[in-house]
Structures are given as structure tokens and as C-alpha cells.
Design a protein around this motif. Structure first.
Motif, short mmCIF file in Angstrom:
data_model
loop_
_atom_site.label_atom_id
_atom_site.label_comp_id
_atom_site.label_asym_id
_atom_site.label_seq_id
_atom_site.Cartn_x
_atom_site.Cartn_y
_atom_site.Cartn_z
N LEU A 1 17.37 5.18 8.28
CA LEU A 1 17.15 4.90 6.87
C LEU A 1 15.85 5.55 6.39
CD1 LEU A 1 18.10 3.31 4.32
CD2 LEU A 1 16.53 1.50 5.06
N ILE A 2 14.82 5.55 7.21
CA ILE A 2 13.56 6.20 6.85
C ILE A 2 13.79 7.68 6.58
CG2 ILE A 2 11.30 6.92 7.75
CD1 ILE A 2 11.05 4.20 9.07
N ALA A 3 14.64 8.31 7.40
CA ALA A 3 14.96 9.73 7.18
C ALA A 3 15.63 9.91 5.81
CB ALA A 3 15.87 10.24 8.29
N LEU A 4 16.56 9.02 5.46
CA LEU A 4 17.24 9.12 4.17
C LEU A 4 16.26 8.86 3.03
CD1 LEU A 4 20.58 7.24 4.96
CD2 LEU A 4 20.19 9.70 4.85
N PHE A 5 15.39 7.86 3.18
CA PHE A 5 14.37 7.59 2.17
C PHE A 5 13.44 8.80 2.01
CE2 PHE A 5 14.11 2.64 2.06
CZ PHE A 5 15.37 2.61 1.48
N SER A 6 13.12 9.46 3.12
CA SER A 6 12.22 10.61 3.08
C SER A 6 12.84 11.76 2.28
CB SER A 6 11.89 11.07 4.50
OG SER A 6 10.82 12.00 4.51
N LEU B 1 -1.95 -2.38 -3.99
CA LEU B 1 -0.54 -2.28 -4.37
C LEU B 1 0.10 -1.13 -3.59
CD1 LEU B 1 1.67 -3.36 -6.28
CD2 LEU B 1 0.98 -1.61 -7.94
N PRO B 2 0.72 -1.44 -2.45
CA PRO B 2 1.20 -0.38 -1.54
C PRO B 2 2.56 0.19 -1.95
CG PRO B 2 1.64 -2.52 -0.59
CD PRO B 2 0.96 -2.78 -1.90
N LEU B 3 2.65 0.73 -3.18
CA LEU B 3 3.91 1.27 -3.68
C LEU B 3 3.79 2.75 -4.03
CD1 LEU B 3 5.12 -1.66 -5.97
CD2 LEU B 3 5.89 -1.09 -3.66
N GLY B 4 2.98 3.46 -3.30
CA GLY B 4 2.80 4.89 -3.55
C GLY B 4 1.49 5.35 -2.96
N GLY B 5 0.99 6.45 -3.47
CA GLY B 5 -0.27 6.98 -2.98
C GLY B 5 -0.58 8.29 -3.69
N TYR B 6 -1.75 8.84 -3.41
CA TYR B 6 -2.14 10.09 -4.05
C TYR B 6 -3.31 10.72 -3.30
CZ TYR B 6 -5.95 7.27 -6.03
OH TYR B 6 -7.03 6.44 -6.18
N PHE C 1 10.82 -10.81 5.50
CA PHE C 1 11.25 -9.73 6.38
C PHE C 1 11.57 -8.48 5.55
CE2 PHE C 1 14.35 -7.34 8.86
CZ PHE C 1 13.78 -7.34 10.13
N ILE C 2 12.21 -8.66 4.39
CA ILE C 2 12.53 -7.53 3.50
C ILE C 2 11.26 -6.84 3.03
CG2 ILE C 2 13.45 -6.97 1.21
CD1 ILE C 2 15.61 -9.06 1.66
N ILE C 3 10.25 -7.63 2.65
CA ILE C 3 8.99 -7.06 2.16
C ILE C 3 8.31 -6.26 3.26
CG2 ILE C 3 6.68 -7.61 1.33
CD1 ILE C 3 7.91 -10.01 -0.12
N ILE C 4 8.23 -6.81 4.45
CA ILE C 4 7.58 -6.11 5.56
C ILE C 4 8.34 -4.83 5.91
CG2 ILE C 4 7.03 -6.25 8.02
CD1 ILE C 4 6.41 -9.21 7.62
N LEU D 1 8.14 2.54 3.48
CA LEU D 1 7.50 3.30 2.41
C LEU D 1 6.15 3.87 2.83
CD1 LEU D 1 7.74 4.17 -0.56
CD2 LEU D 1 6.49 2.09 -1.17
N GLY D 2 5.36 3.08 3.57
CA GLY D 2 4.02 3.50 3.94
C GLY D 2 3.98 4.84 4.67
N PRO D 3 4.72 5.00 5.78
CA PRO D 3 4.70 6.28 6.49
C PRO D 3 5.21 7.45 5.65
CG PRO D 3 5.63 4.56 7.88
CD PRO D 3 5.49 3.98 6.51
N LEU D 4 6.19 7.20 4.76
CA LEU D 4 6.71 8.27 3.93
C LEU D 4 5.67 8.77 2.94
CD1 LEU D 4 10.34 7.04 3.15
CD2 LEU D 4 9.51 8.46 5.02
N VAL D 5 4.97 7.84 2.30
CA VAL D 5 3.92 8.21 1.36
C VAL D 5 2.78 8.91 2.10
CG1 VAL D 5 2.18 7.32 -0.23
CG2 VAL D 5 4.49 6.38 -0.27
#
Length: 376
Positions: free
Chosen positions: A297-302, A67-72, A9-12, A18-22
Motif C-alpha cells: 500500500l505504501i508503494a501505491l500511496f507513493s 500537524l504531520p500531514l505533509g512537509g516541505y 490503529f488507523i491513525i498510527i 504518510l511520514g516516510p513518503l513525505v
């Protein structure tokens, strides 16, 4: 005390945060580049080998890395995902016209700046939606009660006083007071109060309290031992909705800067820095509490993502902005050799920071303590 969510659940939850923010961050780069006529070769969410993707009619390859930990976004003329300049002299004229590195410095500056700005815009949009539905949280900076024997009582703060600033940080609401004090456990600070129409400066030694959240995690916080007025949620007018959300986002960014500066100045331990593992845990915890907590939380992460990318570290957007600003002043680009060494140094710094915060995360999970017990 609430149980920790399961690992899956934590991973999902982390990937969903993270996905929408990137995506939003990289879309900021992409749309401004497209507006200025710069071509994009690749738009990637995640790193590594492509697991899915397609090519649009403009020739941009949209893909998802394993590896879904970022993007470019890799623009025409980029040597790599860090937007280091590649060889452009041999490109045909129609491609040179779309090359990122052959554009004026201010074109490149705007394109790079657009990524972090997009993250702040996303946070503003989320807060604006919350304010429209639930109202804007407002509290007075007036002290309603002082706990006997506490730091405020010892310093001479009384009920009815208004706290105007803490440690030179303006406090227009009780929420501002709370944030300023929480970040400064066991510190001597200046507090400006208003009493009977007069401003007074009082010296306060902020108290320390060990708190535990709903998931059993413990941390030290600062306390004045005062009570404020009850929080109210006031719906802003349609005209003030976006300005209110913008001001709230700016205030959170100030708190973030304040916390980082305390770590850099040695007033807080570097152990307070969290990394991806801690972020994933927090994402899972907030998602388990409900959709509203998770979206907040997504807003804070953003905000966090936008702010970190503005730091003047090569490889990050802020590092590129420094190079373009230097180019504007010098009227010529920074040499490729200097940029290459700066990128190497920036990458080494980020890797060292990643290792440090990962160790912090593992320590906060109690891993080393359990290993010590097993070894002992």
C-alpha cells in the motif's frame, strides 16, 4: 467479513505510511538542491509549530511539525513553504550564491522535479524487492472460459481468444484486462481480440457488479464475466528486476490516469474520489492484514503522491514546473504578480477539492445516512 480496525490503529498506520513518503519526497528536493549548491533553510516533516528539531552544520533546520500531514523544504530565497520568491536583492553575495530563485531555470526545474521522481523511485524499489522475493505476477491475456449470458458471451467472445485491448488500452495480461474493465462499469467499449491469428473488433457493453470488500465496504465495478489463466509468480532475472518493477509502476500510473480522466470526462462520479480520511482508513485496514499488504500500500500511496504533485496546479510541484517551462520559452520569469495570483487560485482549488473529498469520505463512512436516521 473483517471488523474495522480501531481508530487509534488507523491513525498510527496512516502516519506510518504518510511520514516516510513525505520524507522521501522532500529528500528528493533536498539532495538535488544540495548537489546543485542551493542552500536549504528548513526541512520540515509536518506543518505548524515545531515539536522537535535540530540544526545541522550547513545551517539547515530539520524539524517535525505538530500537524504531520505533509512537509516541505524551504530553500534560501524562498518567501514561504510554497517556494514563492522572496526579496533577494539585499542578500549578501555568499547567500545570493545559494539562493534558489537566482539559479538558472533548469536548476530549479530539476530540484522541483526531484520530489515526485523520488516517490516513483521508492515505489520501484518496493516492487523490485517484492519481485525478488516472491516473483513478478504474470497472467496471460487469453480467455479460458466465458460465463453464459454475460457481457463477453453476448458480444461473441469465446474461450481461447486473446484480449489485446479494451477501450483503446493495451492489455498484455489478464490483470490489464481486469483493471481496464473494472474502471468502466456499464460502459460501451471497443475490445480487440485475437482469434486464429486474426484480430477482430467487438463491441461490448460492460456489466455492473456491486462488490463488497473484506471490511464491508461496497462499490460498483465493471465485469466481462470471463475467466483467465491462473496467475503465476515468475522471479525476474537480476538484469530485468529494476526494468520489470519500473514497468509495473508505470502501468499502475496509467491506471490512475485512466481513473482520473473518467471522472473529469463525466463517465464516473466525483463521489468516487477519496481524501485523507479514506486513505487513513485504507492504511489501517491494510496494516491490520499484515506487513506485506501494508508495504504494498505504501508503494501505491507513493505513486499517488508523486503523480498528484506533477499535476499542473500552482502550489503543487507541477505548477512550479509549468512556470519554469514558461520561463525557458519566454526567456524571462513569469511576473511575481502573475505567480501570486496563480498560487492563490491553486490554493483555493486545493482547499475546495479537500472539502469535496472529505465530504465524500464522510458519506462513504455512512455518517450522513446515520444523521438522516437520527433526524428522521
Amino acid at each position: 467479513m473483517l471488523a474495522q480496525p480501531p481508530l487509534w490503529f488507523i491513525i498510527i498506520a496512516f502516519l506510518c505510511a504518510l511520514g516516510p513518503l513525505v520524507l522521501f519526497h522532500e529528500l528528493g528536493h533536498y539532495w538535488v538542491a544540495r548537489w546543485l549548491g542551493v542552500g536549504a533553510e528548513q526541512f520540515s516533516i509536518g506543518f505548524g509549530r515545531e515539536v522537535a528539531g535540530w540544526t545541522d552544520k550547513r545551517g539547515t533546520r530539520w524539524k517535525i511539525g505538530w500537524l504531520p500531514l505533509g512537509g516541505y523544504v524551504r530553500f534560501v530565497g524562498d518567501m514561504n513553504a510554497a517556494s514563492q520568491p522572496g526579496e533577494t536583492s539585499k542578500l549578501p553575495p555568499e547567500i545570493r550564491a545559494k539562493s534558489f530563485h537566482l539559479r538558472p531555470w533548469w536548476h530549479r526545474f530539476l530540484i522541483v522535479l526531484a520530489g515526485p521522481v523520488a516517490n516513483f523511485i521508492l515505489a520501484i524499489a518496493i516492487f523490485a524487492a517484492f519481485f525478488a522475493v516472491f516473483g513478478e505476477p504474470r497472467t496471460s491475456n487469453m480467455v479460458s472460459a466465458v460465463i453464459a449470458g454475460g457481457p463477453a458471451d453476448i458480444a461473441g467472445i469465446e474461450p481461447g481468444d486473446r484480449i489485446l485491448s479494451v477501450a483503446n488500452r493495451a492489455t498484455e495480461s489478464f490483470e490489464d484486462v481486469y483493471q481496464a474493465v473494472t474502471l468502466r462499469p456499464d460502459e460501451n467499449v471497443d475490445v480487440v481480440i485475437s482469434r486464429d491469428g486474426e484480430q477482430r473488433l467487438v463491441k461490448v457493453r460492460i456489466g455492473v457488479k456491486l462488490e463488497q470488500d473484506r471490511f464491508g465496504q461496497k462499490f460498483k465495478v465493471g465485469r466481462l464475466e470471463i475467466l483467465g489463466s491462473e496467475r503465476q509468480y515468475v522471479p525476474p532475472s537480476a538484469v530485468n528486476l529494476i526494468p520489470s518493477a519500473t514497468a509495473y509502476t508505470f502501468k499502475i500510473t496509467q491506471w490512475m490516469i485512466d481513473g482520473i480522466w473518467q471522472i473529469l470526462s463525466g463517465r464516473r462520479s466525483v463521489k468516487d474520489l477519496g481524501g485523507p480520511l479514506k486513505m487513513a482508513q485504507i492504511a489501517g485496514q491494510q496494516a491490520s492484514l499484515g506487513p506485506f499488504e501494508f508495504i504494498q500500500l505504501i508503494a501505491l500511496f507513493s505513486i499517488n503522491l508523486g503523480f498528484i504533485n506533477l499535476l499542473p496546479v500552482p502550489v503543487l510541484d507541477g505548477g512550479h514546473l509549468v512556470f519554469y517551462a514558461a520561463e525557458a520559452v519566454r526567456r524571462r520569469p513569469v511576473s511575481e504578480r502573475a505567480q501570486e495570483w496563480a498560487f492563490r487560485g491553486g490554493l483555493a482549488l486545493l482547499l475546495a477539492l479537500l472539502i469535496m473529498v472529505t465530504v465524500n469520505d464522510l458519506a462513504s463512512f455512512g455518517l450522513f445516512e446515520r444523521l438522516g436516521r437520527l433526524i428522521g
